[in-house]
Design an enzyme around this catalytic site. Structure first.
Site, mmCIF file in Angstrom:
data_model
loop_
_atom_site.group_PDB
_atom_site.id
_atom_site.type_symbol
_atom_site.label_atom_id
_atom_site.label_comp_id
_atom_site.label_asym_id
_atom_site.label_seq_id
_atom_site.Cartn_x
_atom_site.Cartn_y
_atom_site.Cartn_z
ATOM 1 N N ASP A 52 0.492 -0.946 0.295
ATOM 2 C CA ASP A 52 0.136 0.315 -0.041
ATOM 3 C C ASP A 52 0.882 1.522 0.041
ATOM 4 O O ASP A 52 1.721 1.305 1.217
ATOM 5 C CB ASP A 52 -0.474 0.201 0.778
ATOM 6 N N ASN A 79 2.744 2.319 -10.986
ATOM 7 C CA ASN A 79 2.047 2.203 -11.761
ATOM 8 C C ASN A 79 0.511 3.102 -10.358
ATOM 9 O O ASN A 79 -0.716 3.015 -10.810
ATOM 10 C CB ASN A 79 1.143 1.021 -11.742
ATOM 11 N N SER A 130 2.556 8.306 -15.863
ATOM 12 C CA SER A 130 1.856 9.374 -15.631
ATOM 13 C C SER A 130 0.187 9.412 -16.503
ATOM 14 O O SER A 130 -0.700 8.864 -16.211
ATOM 15 C CB SER A 130 2.552 10.469 -15.996
ATOM 16 N N TYR A 144 -6.317 16.160 -9.149
ATOM 17 C CA TYR A 144 -5.490 15.016 -9.613
ATOM 18 C C TYR A 144 -4.730 15.717 -11.474
ATOM 19 O O TYR A 144 -3.216 14.791 -10.934
ATOM 20 C CB TYR A 144 -6.712 14.134 -10.918
ATOM 21 N N LYS A 148 -0.610 14.886 -10.987
ATOM 22 C CA LYS A 148 0.513 14.245 -12.425
ATOM 23 C C LYS A 148 1.196 15.655 -12.533
ATOM 24 O O LYS A 148 2.363 15.026 -13.227
ATOM 25 C CB LYS A 148 -0.578 13.803 -12.691
#
Length: 276
Positions: A52, A79, A130, A144, A148
């Site tokens: 995690d 990922n 990404s 978000y 990124k």
């Protein structure tokens, strides 16, 4: 000797597809996920274990167990991630922290834990997954986007630092892939936000915009993204960025190939919700 890759977020989507793709090509795979599940367990060259990215102890244990199992570590694919959607003003601060802990700080913690293995061997490669949202911004996903954009900047800067040690860093940028479960957590998180009513018209319009984007980008698959991840890991180049799906290429081309004025006009014409 057989090479070993560690991949985070393997319970579904890009991570699961990448784990199978590497394994099918003879790699040893340390397939990690928050809640280990059976789909990958039937492969002798796949070791499924808990990791995690918000739990540093689980990162440390997964890396140690994986290296003990296969005896080496050659590539790490970061990922694991999710997309927090909603109006910024209605998003609680703790949800903002969660977004960065998973998409940015989690990646950093995995890299911090695995770097000693790579430094010792003066070799190794990080492939950080990404998003098109790390290159251009969209309505309703400001947090978000922020995570990124941060991952992209961190990865590029880190690539300069680690090149001197023989360690590579690459970025894979997928767009929208409907078959993944990526949107499940995003939808659940959106339900926990509280949007002021002044934004109601904008939210409805943005929903229509995203429905159109999903329909236009729905042909991409996790398998295609897995193939790009594998190519990034094995092509032997020092290339930094790999665009993994065709649906985001028009936006990337506009971002990089036009003036700021033309780019912003294109984005506003295509992505701003139509109100009234």
């Amino acid at each position: 000797m057989t090479k070993t890759v560690l991949i985070t977020g393997c319970s579904s989507g890009f991570g699961e597809a990448a784990a199978a793709y590497f394994a099918d090509r003879g790699w040893n795979v340390i397939a990690t996920m928050r809640n280990p599940s059976p789909p990958l367990n039937d492969r002798l060259n796949v070791f499924v274990t808990r990791l995690d990215v918000q739990d540093p102890a689980s990162i440390k244990a997964a890396v140690a167990e994986g290296v003990a199992r296969f005896g080496r570590l050659d590539v790490v694919v970061n990922n694991a991630g999710y997309g927090l959607s909603g109006i910024f003003e209605g998003t609680p601060r703790e949800k903002v922290r969660d977004q960065f802990e998973v998409n940015v700080f989690g990646v950093m913690d995995v890299i911090r834990e695995t770097l000693p293995y790579f430094r010792k061997n003066r070799s190794g490669l990080y492939v950080n997954v990404s998003s098109g949202a790390g290159i251009f911004a969209l309505p309703m996903i400001s947090l978000y986007n922020a995570s990124k954009f941060a991952l992209e900047g961190f990865s590029e800067s880190l690539s300069y630092e680690l090149a001197a040690l023989g360690i590579g860093v690459k970025i894979v940028e997928p767009g929208g892939v409907l078959e993944t479960k990526f949107g499940n957590r995003s939808g659940a998180e959106f339900a926990t936000t509280s949007t002021p009513s002044d934004y109601d018209g904008f939210v409805r319009g943005a929903g229509a915009v995203f429905d159109g984007l999903r329909r236009s980008g729905g042909k991409s698959t996790s398998q295609q993204v897995a193939e790009v991840i594998y190519r990034a890991a094995t092509d032997g180049s020092n290339r930094l960025r790999y665009v993994a799906t065709d649906d985001i290429k028009p936006y990337i081309d506009k971002r990089h190939g036009s003036s700021e004025e033309d780019y912003m006009k294109f984005m506003r014409d295509n992505l701003m919700p139509k109100l009234g």
